[in-house]
Design a protein around this motif. Structure first.
Motif, PDB file in Angstrom:
ATOM      1  N   PHE A 230       0.849  -1.192   0.000  1.00  0.00           N
ATOM      2  CA  PHE A 230       0.000   0.000   0.000  1.00  0.00           C
ATOM      3  C   PHE A 230       0.885   1.243   0.000  1.00  0.00           C
ATOM      4  O   PHE A 230       2.046   1.210   0.406  1.00  0.00           O
ATOM      5  CB  PHE A 230      -0.963  -0.010   1.188  1.00  0.00           C
ATOM      6  CG  PHE A 230      -0.352   0.298   2.515  1.00  0.00           C
ATOM      7  CD1 PHE A 230      -0.508   1.547   3.090  1.00  0.00           C
ATOM      8  CD2 PHE A 230       0.376  -0.661   3.217  1.00  0.00           C
ATOM      9  CE1 PHE A 230       0.027   1.835   4.324  1.00  0.00           C
ATOM     10  CE2 PHE A 230       0.921  -0.380   4.449  1.00  0.00           C
ATOM     11  CZ  PHE A 230       0.751   0.874   5.011  1.00  0.00           C
ATOM     12  N   CYS A 498      -6.074  -2.305   9.647  1.00  0.00           N
ATOM     13  CA  CYS A 498      -6.908  -1.116   9.463  1.00  0.00           C
ATOM     14  C   CYS A 498      -7.396  -0.529  10.777  1.00  0.00           C
ATOM     15  O   CYS A 498      -7.965   0.578  10.794  1.00  0.00           O
ATOM     16  CB  CYS A 498      -8.100  -1.440   8.567  1.00  0.00           C
ATOM     17  SG  CYS A 498      -9.102  -2.837   9.157  1.00  0.00           S
ATOM     18  N   GLU A 504      -4.653   4.281   9.064  1.00  0.00           N
ATOM     19  CA  GLU A 504      -5.918   4.840   8.595  1.00  0.00           C
ATOM     20  C   GLU A 504      -5.726   6.245   8.028  1.00  0.00           C
ATOM     21  O   GLU A 504      -6.244   6.587   6.958  1.00  0.00           O
ATOM     22  CB  GLU A 504      -6.911   4.873   9.770  1.00  0.00           C
ATOM     23  CG  GLU A 504      -8.301   5.347   9.403  1.00  0.00           C
ATOM     24  CD  GLU A 504      -9.155   5.552  10.639  1.00  0.00           C
ATOM     25  OE1 GLU A 504     -10.361   5.338  10.559  1.00  0.00           O
ATOM     26  OE2 GLU A 504      -8.598   5.961  11.676  1.00  0.00           O
ATOM     27  N   ILE A 507      -3.529   6.271   4.601  1.00  0.00           N
ATOM     28  CA  ILE A 507      -4.196   5.840   3.362  1.00  0.00           C
ATOM     29  C   ILE A 507      -5.397   6.721   3.022  1.00  0.00           C
ATOM     30  O   ILE A 507      -6.160   6.421   2.096  1.00  0.00           O
ATOM     31  CB  ILE A 507      -4.629   4.367   3.439  1.00  0.00           C
ATOM     32  CG1 ILE A 507      -5.636   4.144   4.578  1.00  0.00           C
ATOM     33  CG2 ILE A 507      -3.421   3.470   3.607  1.00  0.00           C
ATOM     34  CD1 ILE A 507      -6.126   2.704   4.674  1.00  0.00           C
ATOM     35  N   VAL A 520     -11.610  -1.061   3.116  1.00  0.00           N
ATOM     36  CA  VAL A 520     -10.381  -1.662   2.575  1.00  0.00           C
ATOM     37  C   VAL A 520     -10.591  -3.125   2.218  1.00  0.00           C
ATOM     38  O   VAL A 520      -9.860  -3.679   1.389  1.00  0.00           O
ATOM     39  CB  VAL A 520      -9.196  -1.517   3.562  1.00  0.00           C
ATOM     40  CG1 VAL A 520      -8.935  -0.058   3.874  1.00  0.00           C
ATOM     41  CG2 VAL A 520      -9.414  -2.308   4.842  1.00  0.00           C
ATOM     42  N   ASN A 523     -10.937  -3.416  -1.413  1.00  0.00           N
ATOM     43  CA  ASN A 523      -9.867  -2.813  -2.207  1.00  0.00           C
ATOM     44  C   ASN A 523      -8.743  -3.832  -2.360  1.00  0.00           C
ATOM     45  O   ASN A 523      -8.109  -4.221  -1.379  1.00  0.00           O
ATOM     46  CB  ASN A 523      -9.365  -1.546  -1.509  1.00  0.00           C
ATOM     47  CG  ASN A 523      -8.337  -0.789  -2.323  1.00  0.00           C
ATOM     48  OD1 ASN A 523      -7.418  -1.375  -2.880  1.00  0.00           O
ATOM     49  ND2 ASN A 523      -8.486   0.529  -2.379  1.00  0.00           N
ATOM     50  N   GLN A 525      -5.771  -3.683  -3.334  1.00  0.00           N
ATOM     51  CA  GLN A 525      -4.434  -3.273  -2.900  1.00  0.00           C
ATOM     52  C   GLN A 525      -4.332  -3.120  -1.389  1.00  0.00           C
ATOM     53  O   GLN A 525      -3.235  -3.129  -0.835  1.00  0.00           O
ATOM     54  CB  GLN A 525      -4.051  -1.947  -3.567  1.00  0.00           C
ATOM     55  CG  GLN A 525      -3.815  -2.046  -5.062  1.00  0.00           C
ATOM     56  CD  GLN A 525      -3.267  -0.745  -5.626  1.00  0.00           C
ATOM     57  OE1 GLN A 525      -3.384   0.308  -5.017  1.00  0.00           O
ATOM     58  NE2 GLN A 525      -2.673  -0.841  -6.811  1.00  0.00           N
ATOM     59  N   LEU A 526      -5.460  -2.984  -0.725  1.00  0.00           N
ATOM     60  CA  LEU A 526      -5.449  -2.707   0.703  1.00  0.00           C
ATOM     61  C   LEU A 526      -6.100  -3.793   1.542  1.00  0.00           C
ATOM     62  O   LEU A 526      -6.080  -3.710   2.776  1.00  0.00           O
ATOM     63  CB  LEU A 526      -6.156  -1.375   0.985  1.00  0.00           C
ATOM     64  CG  LEU A 526      -5.565  -0.122   0.336  1.00  0.00           C
ATOM     65  CD1 LEU A 526      -6.466   1.077   0.601  1.00  0.00           C
ATOM     66  CD2 LEU A 526      -4.164   0.144   0.845  1.00  0.00           C
ATOM     67  N   SER A 527      -6.661  -4.815   0.908  1.00  0.00           N
ATOM     68  CA  SER A 527      -7.450  -5.800   1.653  1.00  0.00           C
ATOM     69  C   SER A 527      -6.615  -6.560   2.679  1.00  0.00           C
ATOM     70  O   SER A 527      -7.169  -7.105   3.645  1.00  0.00           O
ATOM     71  CB  SER A 527      -8.126  -6.777   0.690  1.00  0.00           C
ATOM     72  OG  SER A 527      -7.154  -7.456  -0.089  1.00  0.00           O
ATOM     73  N   LEU A 529      -5.001  -5.393   4.900  1.00  0.00           N
ATOM     74  CA  LEU A 529      -5.071  -4.677   6.176  1.00  0.00           C
ATOM     75  C   LEU A 529      -6.158  -5.211   7.098  1.00  0.00           C
ATOM     76  O   LEU A 529      -6.254  -4.778   8.249  1.00  0.00           O
ATOM     77  CB  LEU A 529      -5.292  -3.180   5.929  1.00  0.00           C
ATOM     78  CG  LEU A 529      -4.121  -2.425   5.288  1.00  0.00           C
ATOM     79  CD1 LEU A 529      -4.532  -1.010   4.924  1.00  0.00           C
ATOM     80  CD2 LEU A 529      -2.905  -2.417   6.208  1.00  0.00           C
ATOM     81  N   THR A 586       5.688  -2.357   7.507  1.00  0.00           N
ATOM     82  CA  THR A 586       4.368  -1.963   7.036  1.00  0.00           C
ATOM     83  C   THR A 586       4.246  -0.444   7.058  1.00  0.00           C
ATOM     84  O   THR A 586       3.650   0.159   6.169  1.00  0.00           O
ATOM     85  CB  THR A 586       3.268  -2.597   7.899  1.00  0.00           C
ATOM     86  OG1 THR A 586       3.382  -4.019   7.791  1.00  0.00           O
ATOM     87  CG2 THR A 586       1.894  -2.176   7.442  1.00  0.00           C
TER      88      THR A 586
END
Length: 945
Positions: A230, A498, A504, A507, A520, A523, A525-527, A529, A586
């Motif tokens: 991300f 997330c 939070e 992003i 997310v 998403n 690209q963000l799942s 999280l 991360t």
């Protein structure tokens, strides 16, 4: 009748020996009764409930195993009497009581077995029964609490009345018993069960950050193969990476003053449990790259295993399917335990994993049963529910009736400090980052870490995402140590999901956490999280269950006495004890380590530019995080502590919590730091995890309740509705007592021991910055009374050590009364050079001065040979020559190369500019009471540019 002196002396010696043995065994069982009193009748069976793994479910079942399937190294956990269990608890308390005759009087494994183990008669009955079932006895523990035996699936079915099945979960196949085992009723008074009849893997508590290279022109680290993608942290476009090298860690957690004082862990052995071998060259390269001396590295293979079995269990992308991937864990463990204690011996104890038993457990049992080392690092975990009743008893014994004695309790009685990671699943210890829609099993803790007999280490992250240049230099001042940090960095919870408000914000979300987590989830690209990932903590509640469903959990270890005053009023063992940096990149911070088979191409890790002349450094250096690294660096800290005190400390929690109860020992991580602080209390962040509400309910778990109708993901909560769990002032279930100031911990470990009048020195601020050569900086030094100390404390210009060349220190007042202060001023020289403390351990060079010294040594030896008497000349000459040669060799040392080409810790910024950046220097200040009976030290970090 005249008594001969020799006879009188013998009688006296025997009497003294009897008294000594009696004192050593006071309160302990002097005889072990036989518990198996009935004939063993195979028709009278008892089910050992709670010993089926929660993943051994019908929906994963692929059918029964062939009867010939090897079932090796099973561990039968034995039971003793509740009287013996109570006696052991009493002994462990006395071993940590400074006023007791048993203080630090550690037992041998044989003594432990004789006093607290199963009787010889019962051992014989149990082993005979196993052999009648066709099993091979591998070993009977010296501690008389475990029997190792081997056989096959058919023999297990016959003897334990359960079938072994294959289960396929998340694309991986495992073997496990399909139902709870049973044994003859006559055996149950002495048998708790089999620790494990499955090979569902224990989770290694690390998370790879991916590969990193260093741009040779700018000095920046660059993510080459990031695990997290991300657009934030060092994996994102235009962002920086800040990798911890050993000297960075030593600066942040104040290890440098100990190294400067010669405390490097010399004479101590750290045993690391593993089911994989390693490539020793990775360790050698790691220490060379970062300015550490040559390591004393050993590998111990337990019986039945060798360098090819299990061999290296590679974690590289090209590893064979049969590899369990635990090389990564073993490699980072041996590197980072020794990075904090560079003088310690690192012993990787290796046992292969079998279809029933994790090799790390075989190694741990071997270390304890042979008293191989006084420090054990264990970086794996499984939740209490997953371990089952017998599995929990293997580590901690029975938490209720005290009728079984676990391995960690035996270790504590032997003076062994067992250090276990709490895990990387936040408050959901039964889950992992393989749960792609959030946690599913509710609140849980790592059962390997939840016993009262081990240290449980959690994780933090650095709170520098928005202002990294405040804490990191734009380049690495030393190409030998590769350190670039300026000093201590405020900490927050380690949370890669997330629910982390920092993520939070980065992003572009913000406001309602539940809403953002559900956003997310959709998403691509963000799942990731929503996958449970973060430092673990919580409450021990599930040492007994049906082994499958969280809503059947009962028990849990009672709150140990040393936790009562400071922790949550829940009556249970709370985790973690404390937390140390565990960031995995991360955000932007992570640990650096070497592992050749992860590099692209497959070459030894290096920070030098490639032969082709590329501007980036290849092969790559690896990034990693997780509470396993936190665990192993604390193992290094204990080595420093043991060296400093001159003895093994055993279960350090007793004194650790006692120190945490002193107000002067605590600082807020986000606030002003004093040099006396031992604990940096972390008050920001949470380890509440995203959870799948529907699946949690389906699994019979609680603690995951949707707030907004229609949402899939919620946050884990406690029964009172509060998040599980938030950081906060004082002890908390997210970060425990906080992180550690290592120098203060070691130096103040025995302060006021036995109630003696004593004092502590505290400097505020704990860091001094001098911006110009020839300038000065100051701090206020306080004398804090302990146990009614009333003497005064003296200081002089000689009280400061570790100063840069030409620098001086002075005090505004001396002597100083308790409760009063003096101002310490450090003045640097206009031509100051780098101080000794900046040099790497074991560093130095052959110089003209060194050669001159050696020449003088040889000349002096020659003169002595000519002029001294024949009987004395050789010994005198040799002594002088050896002494002066030692001086020369000490100047030469064995440190890492300074021509590695840069890299390692730090990033950001870039080249150019005229500012010379200098590593922080640890300056130690000594204060001595006027009577001369007591002296103590404290340290401040000096940055002189």
């Amino acid at each position: 009748m005249r008594i001969k002196p020799i006879l009188l002396f013998s009688c006296l010696l025997a009497a003294l020996s009897f008294v000594f043995i009696s004192q050593r065994s006071a309160g302990q069982s002097t005889g072990t009764p036989s518990l198996i009193t009935q004939p063993i009748d195979e028709s009278k069976l008892v089910v050992l409930t709670g010993n089926t793994h929660p993943l051994a479910r019908a929906k994963y079942d692929q059918g029964p195993a062939p009867s010939s399937l090897a079932m090796d190294r099973m561990m039968l956990v034995l039971k003793t009497t509740s009287t013996q269990g109570a006696a052991l608890q009493a002994l462990l308390a006395r071993q940590q009581d400074r006023s007791s005759a048993n203080y630090h009087k550690w037992l041998t494994p044989q003594e432990f077995g004789a006093q607290f183990g199963v009787s010889d008669a019962d051992i014989q009955k149990i082993t005979s029964w196993l052999q009648l079932q066709g099993f091979q006895i591998e070993s009977v523990a010296n501690g008389h609490n475990v029997i190792q035996f081997s056989g096959n699936a058919g023999q297990v079915q016959t003897a334990f009345h359960t079938t072994i099945h294959k289960y396929a979960v998340n694309g991986k196949e495992n073997w496990a018993n399909s139902s709870d085992p049973s044994i003859p009723a006559a055996l149950t008074p002495a048998v708790a069960g089999v620790a494990s009849l499955n090979n569902f893997p224990k989770k290694a508590a690390h998370r790879l950050a991916g590969g990193f290279s260093r741009d040779m022109a700018s000095g920046k680290l660059k993510a080459v193969k990031p695990e997290f993608t991300f657009l934030a942290g060092c994996a994102g476009t235009g962002t920086e990476c800040y990798g911890l090298a050993p000297y960075d860690f030593a600066t942040i957690y104040n290890v440098l003053p100990l190294w400067n004082a010669g405390m490097t862990g010399a004479g101590q052995t750290i045993a690391i449990v593993s089911d994989s071998d390693v490539n020793p060259a990775d360790l050698t390269n790691f220490r060379s790259l970062f300015g550490l001396p040559t390591v004393d590295f050993q590998r111990t293979y337990t019986p039945g295993f060798n360098s090819s079995n299990p061999g290296i269990q590679s974690c590289s992308p090209t590893a064979p399917a049969t590899s369990n991937g635990d090389e990564c864990e073993a490699a980072l463990d041996v590197q980072w335990s020794g990075a904090v204690a560079p003088g310690a011996t690192i012993n990787l104890v290796i046992s292969g994993s079998t279809t029933t038993t994790f090799g790390g457990d075989t190694s741990a049992q071997w270390i304890i049963d042979h008293n191989l080392a006084k420090i054990i690092g264990y970086s794996y975990g499984e939740c209490e529910l997953g371990l089952g009743t017998a599995g929990n008893a293997f580590y901690g014994g029975s938490p209720t009736v005290k009728d079984s004695v676990g391995e960690w309790a035996q270790a504590a009685a032997e003076g062994i400090t067992v250090i276990v990671s709490t895990g990387d699943s936040g408050s959901t210890g039964c889950d992992s980052d393989q749960e792609t829609t959030g946690a599913e099993f509710g609140l849980a803790v790592n059962g390997v870490a939840s016993t009262p007999f081990n240290v449980a280490v959690g994780g933090t992250d650095f709170n520098d995402a928005t202002n990294p240049t405040t804490y990191w230099n734009s380049s690495n001042p030393s190409t030998t140590t590769e350190a670039s940090v300026k000093g201590y960095i405020p900490e927050v919870t380690y949370n890669d999901t997330c629910t982390n408000s920092i993520i939070e914000t980065i992003i572009g979300l913000g406001g309602d956490i539940e809403t953002d987590c559900n956003t997310v989830l959709t998403n691509s690209q963000l799942s990731f999280l929503v996958e449970p990932a973060g430092g673990s903590g919580g409450v021990s509640t599930c040492t007994s269950s049906d082994g499958e469903h969280p809503n059947t959990c009962t028990g849990g270890y009672a709150k140990p006495s040393w936790q009562t005053a400071l922790t949550v009023n829940d009556g249970k063992r709370d985790l973690p004890d404390f937390a140390i940096f565990a960031g995995d990149g991360t955000l932007q911070n992570f640990y650096l380590y070497c592992q050749q088979d992860l590099n692209v191409p497959d070459q030894p890790c290096s920070l030098a530019s490639s032969a082709s002349g590329a501007t980036e450094a290849f092969p790559l250096i690896q990034g990693v995080g997780g509470t396993s690294v936190s665990t192993e660096v604390f193992a290094g800290m204990v080595a420093l502590l043991n060296q400093s005190t001159g003895s093994a400390q055993g279960l350090v929690n007793t004194n650790l919590y006692a120190l945490a109860g002193q107000s002067w020992a605590n600082c807020q991580s986000s606030g002003a730091q004093t040099s006396a602080c031992i604990f940096n209390q972390v008050s920001s962040g949470t380890i509440a995890m995203p959870c799948d509400a529907a699946q949690t309910t389906a699994n019979g778990a609680t603690g995951c309740t949707i707030v907004n109708n229609g949402d899939i993901i919620a946050q884990t909560t406690q029964s009172n509705g509060a998040l599980a769990y938030n950081a906060g002032a004082g002890y908390n279930l997210a970060t425990g007592l906080g992180s550690l100031n290592v120098s203060s911990l070691v130096n103040q470990w025995n302060v006021g021991s036995g109630g003696a009048a004593d004092f502590v020195l505290s400097a505020q601020p704990a860091a001094i910055a001098v911006s110009t050569a020839g300038g000065s900086g100051n701090t206020v030094l306080s004398v804090l009374a302990v146990n009614g100390f009333s003497d005064t404390v003296n200081f002089s210009s000689a009280s400061c050590t570790g100063l840069p060349a030409g620098a001086t220190c002075s005090f505004s007042a001396s002597p100083v009364s308790p409760g009063s202060t003096t101002t310490l001023m450090i003045t640097t020289s206009a031509t100051a050079t780098a101080p000794r403390s900046v040099r790497p351990l074991g560093s130095g060079r052959w110089t003209i001065g060194t050669i001159g010294t050696l020449a003088c040594a040889l000349a002096l030896a020659a003169i002595l040979l000519i002029t001294r008497g024949k009987n004395r000349r050789w010994s005198t000459a040799a002594a002088c020559a050896v002494f002066l040669m030692s001086v020369g060799i000490a100047a030469c040392g064995g440190g890492g190369s300074s021509s590695s080409g840069g890299g390692g810790g730090g990033g950001g910024g870039g080249g150019g500019g005229t500012t010379i950046v200098v590593e922080p220097v640890a300056v130690t200040i000594t204060g001595t009471s006027t009577t001369g009976k007591v002296s103590h030290t404290t340290s401040v970090m000096l940055t002189a540019e």
